[in-house]
Design a protein around this motif. Structure first.
Motif, PDB file in Angstrom:
ATOM      1  N   THR A   1      -1.128   6.017  -7.199  1.00  0.00           N
ATOM      2  CA  THR A   1      -1.852   5.792  -5.938  1.00  0.00           C
ATOM      3  C   THR A   1      -1.394   6.752  -4.848  1.00  0.00           C
ATOM      4  OG1 THR A   1      -0.257   4.209  -5.093  1.00  0.00           O
ATOM      5  CG2 THR A   1      -2.032   3.318  -6.460  1.00  0.00           C
TER       6      THR A   1
ATOM      7  N   ASP B   1       0.841  -1.200   0.000  1.00  0.00           N
ATOM      8  CA  ASP B   1       0.000   0.000   0.000  1.00  0.00           C
ATOM      9  C   ASP B   1       0.872   1.245   0.000  1.00  0.00           C
ATOM     10  OD1 ASP B   1      -2.246  -1.584   0.205  1.00  0.00           O
ATOM     11  OD2 ASP B   1      -2.183  -1.573   2.421  1.00  0.00           O
TER      12      ASP B   1
ATOM     13  N   ASP C   1      -8.118   5.435  -8.096  1.00  0.00           N
ATOM     14  CA  ASP C   1      -8.564   4.742  -6.892  1.00  0.00           C
ATOM     15  C   ASP C   1      -8.173   3.270  -6.980  1.00  0.00           C
ATOM     16  OD1 ASP C   1     -10.357   3.538  -8.584  1.00  0.00           O
ATOM     17  OD2 ASP C   1     -12.091   4.708  -7.894  1.00  0.00           O
ATOM     18  N   ASP C   2      -8.609   2.464  -6.015  1.00  0.00           N
ATOM     19  CA  ASP C   2      -8.180   1.069  -5.976  1.00  0.00           C
ATOM     20  C   ASP C   2      -8.705   0.273  -7.160  1.00  0.00           C
ATOM     21  OD1 ASP C   2      -6.871   1.720  -3.706  1.00  0.00           O
ATOM     22  OD2 ASP C   2      -8.424   0.977  -2.327  1.00  0.00           O
ATOM     23  N   ASN C   3      -9.743   0.801  -7.809  1.00  0.00           N
ATOM     24  CA  ASN C   3     -10.287   0.102  -8.979  1.00  0.00           C
ATOM     25  C   ASN C   3      -9.694   0.634 -10.274  1.00  0.00           C
ATOM     26  OD1 ASN C   3     -12.003  -1.278  -7.210  1.00  0.00           O
ATOM     27  ND2 ASN C   3     -13.438   0.457  -7.242  1.00  0.00           N
ATOM     28  N   GLU C   4      -8.580   1.382 -10.119  1.00  0.00           N
ATOM     29  CA  GLU C   4      -7.891   1.904 -11.284  1.00  0.00           C
ATOM     30  C   GLU C   4      -8.677   2.974 -12.028  1.00  0.00           C
ATOM     31  OE1 GLU C   4      -4.651   0.549 -12.773  1.00  0.00           O
ATOM     32  OE2 GLU C   4      -4.527   0.143 -10.616  1.00  0.00           O
TER      33      GLU C   4
END
Lengths: 1003, 285, 135
Positions: free
Chosen positions: B51, B31, B111-114
């Protein structure tokens, strides 16, 4: 030199003079004939043009005087004689026996309750009965009873003696004797006032013949909530509310026929307007009609007040001459017979007639004054020269108030302050007891003790109690947590009530006091003083307003008003719990004075301060002194202006204490009362002066008109220019045969809805001068109201007698000028008498243009943090009782900066402003206010938001923390609402206190 | 990009320009996390990718960690973060000469979902302000900036009052009062948040819908004229309250009312500390 | 009878409080639903007070100060104007009926205006509450 000043007369004039002298540290003996001070103002219901409650604004002043350690008040006393000595005067004072010991009487009133003898009540103009032992009115100062020796059974016949038996204080003393005291004083101020004209001597008005004809002062008592009818308007014959009330103006004034009363009494037009407005407010069905000759609304905001009376209250104004008043015997209604401007005779019926009685000089004063060489005029007034108001011609003896001529309250206050400054000369001492002394007294530390709140609920006579159920509020208060004592008082502000509160604080160990009464704006200081006397910090008081903002405004919903009063009390207690003792800070006083403006007012103020021994920095923008006065040749009263100005300018230039700055602007003023620093700009040279007080005397200017072809035609001139033409014997006068004077040009309407006060007198003066030399010339005066108020009226009469023609016009039908050619005009004016338009051919137009405020007032006002009126003149702290003060302490105003005025009025104001400034300059230390912002450093992030919004530069960021200069902080609290962290708070109005105050509403 | 960042950090730490360097790194789980470097040898820990969403300026006011007074600190800012920094400087929380600003050109964070973050779509400052930063790393990105339409705000404004109350009621019902939104906000630097003070207590501490309502109003009001829409609050919110919509409402109000945008000028204070004599009056009764 | 309302009024000492006093002296009648808190300046009114009032159950809040330009403290009311403008906007956004929150300028000489303002505010707050009750 003897340091004491004798003030004769305890009306508002004498009281103000006493306060100012005491404020300068001079000892005062005030002698008042009546058993109480306050004079006629105490009898009034309200005051124009703001309709302030007269008693409410007067009471605090009376109490302040009575509690001053420098003032001795002799009531029931008179000055029998004054003898000039080497260093002043010796006065013989006769103090009549009260038969009540002033030191013992607590004004509990038991004596009057039990006294069996009823006598007419002089305070209520004998309308109601009172007792033979009495106090004039509830808030009377001093609060001491007195036995009426002419009616007392014990004194007359040796019977009765009830009062002595019932008096718990043992204050009754039937053996008391009149005393004669001899007193040495350094100066004398005569403030004995004038008396009301008695209309009995004019039977056509029916006074004393018809029951329902009353005088304006009697009517004031009817209107007063503490008067004989508890504020209900009733007519004497049947105690019923009248539906039609007539006010008859100029009763005993402007009475040419009798000669003796040929002057105008100045205040009656406004008094009648005020009474008519108040009458209309009493009920929607009461109609007020004012019968008048001219409406003399010449003061600040007076015209607007009259306009509101007409438009908002429906008061009818009828220009007329009264022929007589006749009663209808069956109804006791009154028929007013009057002559309209067009000559018609009309009758109109009324239920009640109020005679607006003027002022006259009482007989008998002459003896005392003339004994020391003071001369009176033909009317019996003690008139001063226009350039020396307050002067009597005898050194050390000064006059103020209506003894010098008819005037209203603010003018009386101004003249009183002026007289004080004159009397102070040579008596002001440089070393005074520091003001801080009293406050340095130790207060008991109550921080550890449990909170004990005392709640006092005032009935205010019937003002509160007639709407709010006071006993239930008191009962409710007792149930609020931390309230350990609650009670009601008839008048919480009366001297005996204050004493009572003090006793209760001590008796019950109260450490917070809530007073539910009237406005803290007017009465907080009074109750705070009471707390102090009881040994509590005065900021442990919380007031809540259940009169002005409750009983008076929720008359029709008494239940809800009562509920509101309870909640307000609860909220006040909520805040009171969290009140903490606060302490003022002290700072040294800089002894110099700054006077802004080198016109007449500025010079006179500067001279007066300097004559009292203080350095004055006199600032003038121009390269010369004298201001507007340089353009005037002579006064209505005949004084030669040029020589007077020359004399004054010479004195200023030669005065060792006056530092003169010509061609100088003010670049900035910083600081606060006692401690100002002003940057001056003379050309490129910047200097700075330090001073303790500021007097604003920036003046005003003649209005520049575009009307009637002024500036395009040399035959259209202003009144002032015409004066020059006359004086210089301009050849133009040879050609001109017919002259028209048009008054009120651009005035009293629209944006300039105010009267310039001087133009009518100027016109009259010009007529008199013109006719003296050229009696053959025709003069027309086109006017709206001739406002030659006061002792100027006889000059108006004289002007009429010269044959000048006075034609009245309405604002809605202004004269129309047609220009035929240069120096030839035809004026169309609607003649009220003929009821048609007449055409007047004239060769010269003289315009009464009036006075404008200066454009620079705004800038000066901002620098000094003082307000302007909507017309742009400086706005004083209170129109009645603080006429030369600003709300901002240490800053004073005089002359035309305050509003248009005559020479003598400007000078009187200048002297008054000087007197007020001297009350500061004579001190060594001055107290700053207790309410101030303070920073919790643990919370402060040093972001500087508070400093950004502070208008006074009182906050600095120092080492990442905000720091407040408490002497600069004015306590507005704007910073506290800007802070995100809750790090800066305002004492007396803390976040917590305010939250706790409103939270009580939701408990 | 990473190389240039490491190089810059190394140079600064080496020659003593900075005492501490704030940047992005990775933890054991991969992370992206903030890293605080004291030694030039550690610069390999620095990282840069799409990120790096955190607004590192938040840490500058954390005096216990950063100790600005002990010597200059270097910090990596994206264009959006740099706005917060400007506000902090204007509010005297950070002095410009206490820090070395390393601006990094950004082409939008994901975001985490690209998915590209919504705030990046309307961002007008992918390229940091060269006149403000000490150095700017990365090639200037040429792009046409989409005009911010405030459609999210307008959508709410289009509702009637009752619907608005219902809408926010729904969100605030969920709010846990975890204070994440406040803790992550670079402009919430108060020593003791007014929302946690209890004398007086402005908002009761329990997380009821009603209480949360006032919590969020106060939060939004205190950011009025200051918030730069860095979006950290919304990102940090565990229950998905659209906090940016609230902030953006006030950004819009400030723009409309006072013609002011926060974060442009490090000298400019909140418009609530200023006034114009002819400010709007249409809301006065 | 109309529902009794709890409306908190924050009044500056110099203008609005004096104006409210003047309304009394002039006997202008108005509804008894208002409870006044005297503050030195409208600039003292912390927006948090207003929020707290609503939170505690106030039906309405009125903040009243000097007219722009008349502030006794020169500028306090200008800041008030900006603060309240933003706060009112924020209220609306959250769905609080804007009729429940009022800002007015009442001078010391505007007794009549004070009575009119209170009357209007009471009506507005009442209407807002009736509106929300219906829903």
């Amino acid at each position: 030199m003897n340091k004491r000043v004798l003030v004769i007369g305890g009306g508002i004039g004498g009281v103000q003079a006493g306060l100012d002298l005491a404020g300068m540290g001079i000892k005062v003996t005030l002698v008042e004939e009546k058993p109480n001070i306050g004079g006629r103002m105490a009898q009034l219901d309200k005051t124009f043009p703001t309709n302030d409650c007269s008693t409410c604004i007067l009471s605090p002043k009376l109490l302040e005087l009575a509690s001053s350690p420098d003032v001795d008040i002799y009531t029931c006393a008179s000055v029998e004689g004054i003898v000039k000595t080497e260093d002043g005067f010796v006065a013989r004072i006769k103090k009549r026996a009260r038969f009540v010991d002033e030191k013992k009487c607590t004004a509990c009133g038991l004596c009057a309750q039990k006294c069996p003898v009823k006598v007419p009540d002089p305070f209520n103009k004998n309308i109601t009965m009172s007792k033979c032992i009495r106090i004039p009115y509830a808030q009377a100062v001093p609060a001491v009873y007195m036995i009426d020796r002419e009616h007392c059974l014990r004194l007359l016949e040796g019977k009765c003696g009830v009062c002595e038996k019932v008096c718990p204080a043992g204050a009754i003393d039937y053996e008391q004797q009149d005393e004669i005291k001899e007193l040495s004083v350094g100066a004398v101020i005569v403030a004995t006032g004038a008396e009301e004209f008695t209309p009995r001597i004019r039977p056509e008005y029916g006074y004393g013949i018809y029951e329902n004809v009353v005088t304006s002062i009697e009517y004031e008592r009817f209107l007063s909530a503490s008067g004989p009818t508890n504020g209900h308007i009733v007519r004497p014959s049947d105690q019923k509310e009248p539906k039609r009330v007539a006010f008859i103006q100029c009763v005993g004034s402007r009475d040419v026929a009798s000669g003796e009363l040929g002057y105008c009494s100045s205040f009656c037009c406004m008094q009648a307007t005020k009474d008519a407005v108040v009458t209309c407010e009493h009920g929607p069905n009461i109609r007020s009609t004012i019968f008048y000759i001219d409406i003399r609304a010449y003061g600040k905001d007076f015209d607007r007040f009259v306009d509101r009376a007409k438009t908002e209250h429906g008061v009818e104004y009828k220009r007329s001459r009264i022929s007589g008043i006749i009663e209808s015997p069956d109804t006791k209604n009154l028929v007013v017979r009057y002559i309209t401007p067009d000559g018609a005779l009309k009758d109109e019926e009324f239920d009640l007639v109020v005679l607006s009685v003027g002022l006259r000089m009482p007989d008998g004063l002459g003896g005392l004054l003339e004994g020391i060489g003071v001369k009176l005029d033909a009317y019996g007034f003690c008139r001063s020269g226009a350039f020396s108001p307050g002067d009597t011609g005898v050194d050390g003896v000064y006059v103020c108030g209506t003894v010098t001529g008819p005037m209203d309250i603010p003018e009386t206050v101004v003249s009183a302050s002026a007289a004080a400054s004159l009397a102070a000369r040579g008596l002001v001492s440089p070393d005074r007891e520091p003001l801080g002394k009293a406050a340095d007294r130790k207060e008991p530390d109550t921080s550890g003790s449990p909170i004990a709140v005392g709640v006092v609920v005032c009935r205010c006579g019937t003002n509160i109690a007639s709407v709010v159920d006071v006993p239930s509020v008191v009962e409710y208060a007792a149930s609020i947590p931390n309230v350990t004592f609650s009670e009601e008082l008839l008048y919480a502000c009366s001297q005996d009530s204050i004493r009572h509160i003090i006793n209760k604080i001590r008796e019950h160990g109260l450490n917070r006091v809530v007073v539910a009464s009237c406005s803290p704006r007017t009465h907080e200081a009074l109750f705070q003083k009471g707390l102090e006397q009881a040994g509590l910090n005065k900021y442990l008081l919380q007031m809540t307003n259940i009169r002005d903002q409750c009983s008076w405004v929720h008359r029709d919903t008494p239940d809800r008003a009562t509920e509101k009063a309870k909640e307000l009390v609860r909220m006040a207690v909520g805040k009171a719990r969290h009140l903490t003792p606060l302490h003022e800070r002290y700072s040294d006083v800089k002894k110099d004075c700054l006077v802004i403006g080198g016109g007449l007012a500025g010079m006179m103020a500067a001279l007066d301060v300097a004559d009292n021994g203080f350095v004055v920095h006199l600032i003038e923008q121009e390269s010369f002194l004298g201001g507007n006065l340089l353009k005037i040749k002579s006064l209505l009263t005949g004084e030669d202006v040029a020589s007077a100005v020359e004399r004054i300018v010479k004195r200023v230039l030669e005065h060792p204490k006056i530092e003169l700055f010509l061609n100088t602007d003010i670049a900035g003023i910083e600081g606060y009362v006692g401690n100002f620093t002003t940057k001056l700009l003379t050309g490129d040279r910047e200097t700075s002066v330090e001073h303790g007080a500021v007097i604003v005397a920036t003046g005003a200017r003649e209005h520049v008109t575009e009307s009637y072809g002024y500036r395009t035609d040399p035959y259209v001139v202003t009144g002032r220019e015409f004066e020059t033409i006359l004086e210089k014997k301009n050849p133009l006068l040879k050609y001109v045969k017919r002259i028209a004077m048009i008054q009120c040009v651009d005035s009293r309407e629209g944006e300039r809805n105010y009267c310039s006060r001087v133009c009518c007198s100027q016109a009259v003066k010009n007529i008199l001068r013109l006719k003296e030399r050229y009696p053959e010339k025709t003069v027309y005066v086109l006017y709206r109201d001739m406002r030659t108020y006061g002792l100027r009226e006889p000059y108006y009469t004289a002007a009429r007698e010269t044959g000048a023609l006075f034609l009245r016009y309405d604002a809605s039908r202004k004269p129309v000028v047609e220009k035929i050619e240069q120096g030839s005009f035809i004026i169309d004016v609607f003649d009220k008498i003929l009821q048609e338009t007449v055409r007047l051919p004239v060769q010269l137009l003289v315009l009464g243009v009036g006075i404008d405020p200066l454009d620079t007032n705004d800038r000066v006002a901002k620098m000094l943090k003082v307000p302007l009126t909507q017309d742009g003149f400086f706005s004083e702290a209170h129109v009645k009782l603080r006429p030369v003060d600003f709300s901002t302490e240490g800053v004073f105003v005089c002359g035309m900066a305050h509003g248009p005025k005559h020479t003598d009025e400007s000078i009187a104001q200048a002297l008054a402003a000087a007197a007020r400034a001297l009350t500061i300059l004579t001190r060594d230390r001055i107290r700053s206010q207790a309410y101030s912002a303070s920073v919790d450093e643990a919370l402060c992030t040093g972001c500087g938001t508070c400093a950004e919004v502070c208008a006074y530069g009182a906050i600095e960021i120092d080492k990442e923390k905000a720091r407040v200069n408490e002497l600069l902080c004015k306590g507005c609290g704007t910073c506290t609402a800007a802070c995100f962290s809750g790090a800066i708070d305002l004492s007396g109005f803390t976040n917590k206190q305010i939250v706790k105050e409103f939270e009580e509403l939701f408990i | 990009m990473i190389g240039k960042i490491r190089e810059a950090a190394k140079r600064m730490l080496d020659d003593g320009t900075v005492r501490l360097f704030l940047g992005y790194g990775k933890n054991g789980l991969g992370d992206t996390v903030p890293v605080f470097l004291k030694h030039k040898e550690d610069v390999e820990a620095l990282y840069w990718d799409e990120t790096c969403r955190y607004n590192l300026t938040r840490y500058l006011t954390d005096r216990d960690v950063i100790c600005l007074e002990e010597g200059p600190v270097g910090v990596i800012v994206k264009g959006c973060d740099q706005k917060s920094l400007k506000v902090l400087i204007s509010e005297k929380q950070v002095e410009r000469d206490e820090i070395r600003i390393v601006g990094v050109v950004c082409s939008g964070m994901k975001d985490d979902n690209e998915e590209i973050l919504s705030k990046c779509g309307t961002c007008d400052s992918w390229n940091p302000d060269e006149t403000f930063c000490d150095i700017v790393i990365g090639q200037t990105v040429e792009r046409k900036i989409e005009e911010d339409e405030y459609s999210d705000v307008e959508e709410v404004e289009a509702l009637d009052p009752a619907q608005r109350e219902k809408l926010w009621g729904k969100y605030f019902d969920r709010c846990l009062r975890c204070y994440a939104c406040r803790n992550v906000c670079p402009l919430c630097y108060c020593k003791e948040c007014i929302l946690e003070q209890n004398d007086p207590e402005w908002v009761p501490p329990s997380a009821s819908k009603e209480n949360n309502f006032y919590f969020h109003i106060i939060r939004a009001y205190h950011l009025t004229g200051r918030c730069t829409d860095c979006g950290e609050c919304e990102r940090a919110c565990p229950v998905g309250i659209p906090l940016r919509t609230i902030n953006r409402k006030m950004i819009k109000a400030v723009k409309d009312g006072f013609d002011f945008v926060a974060g442009k000028d490090p000298e400019a204070r909140s418009p609530l500390t200023r006034f114009r004599r002819d400010d709007r009056e249409d809301f006065i009764t | 009878m109309e529902k009794k309302l709890k409306i908190v009024g924050f009044l500056c000492n110099w203008c609005s409080y004096a104006g409210a006093d003047l309304a009394g002296v002039s006997r202008f009648q108005y509804p008894a639903d208002i409870r006044v808190i005297r503050v030195p300046c409208s600039g003292r009114v912390n927006p948090l007070f207003i929020l707290k009032c609503f939170q505690e159950g106030a039906d309405g809040v009125l903040v009243s100060g000097c007219h722009p330009g008349d502030c006794h403290y020169q500028e306090g009311n200008y800041y008030t104007r900006r603060r309240m403008m933003m706060l009112k906007d924020l209220f609306c956004f959250f769905g609080i009926d804007k009729r429940r929150f009022h800002i007015s300028w009442v001078s010391a000489s505007e007794g009549k205006k004070w009575a009119d303002v209170v009357t209007a505010v009471v009506e507005d707050v009442g209407a807002a509450l009736r509106g929300s009750e219906k829903q």
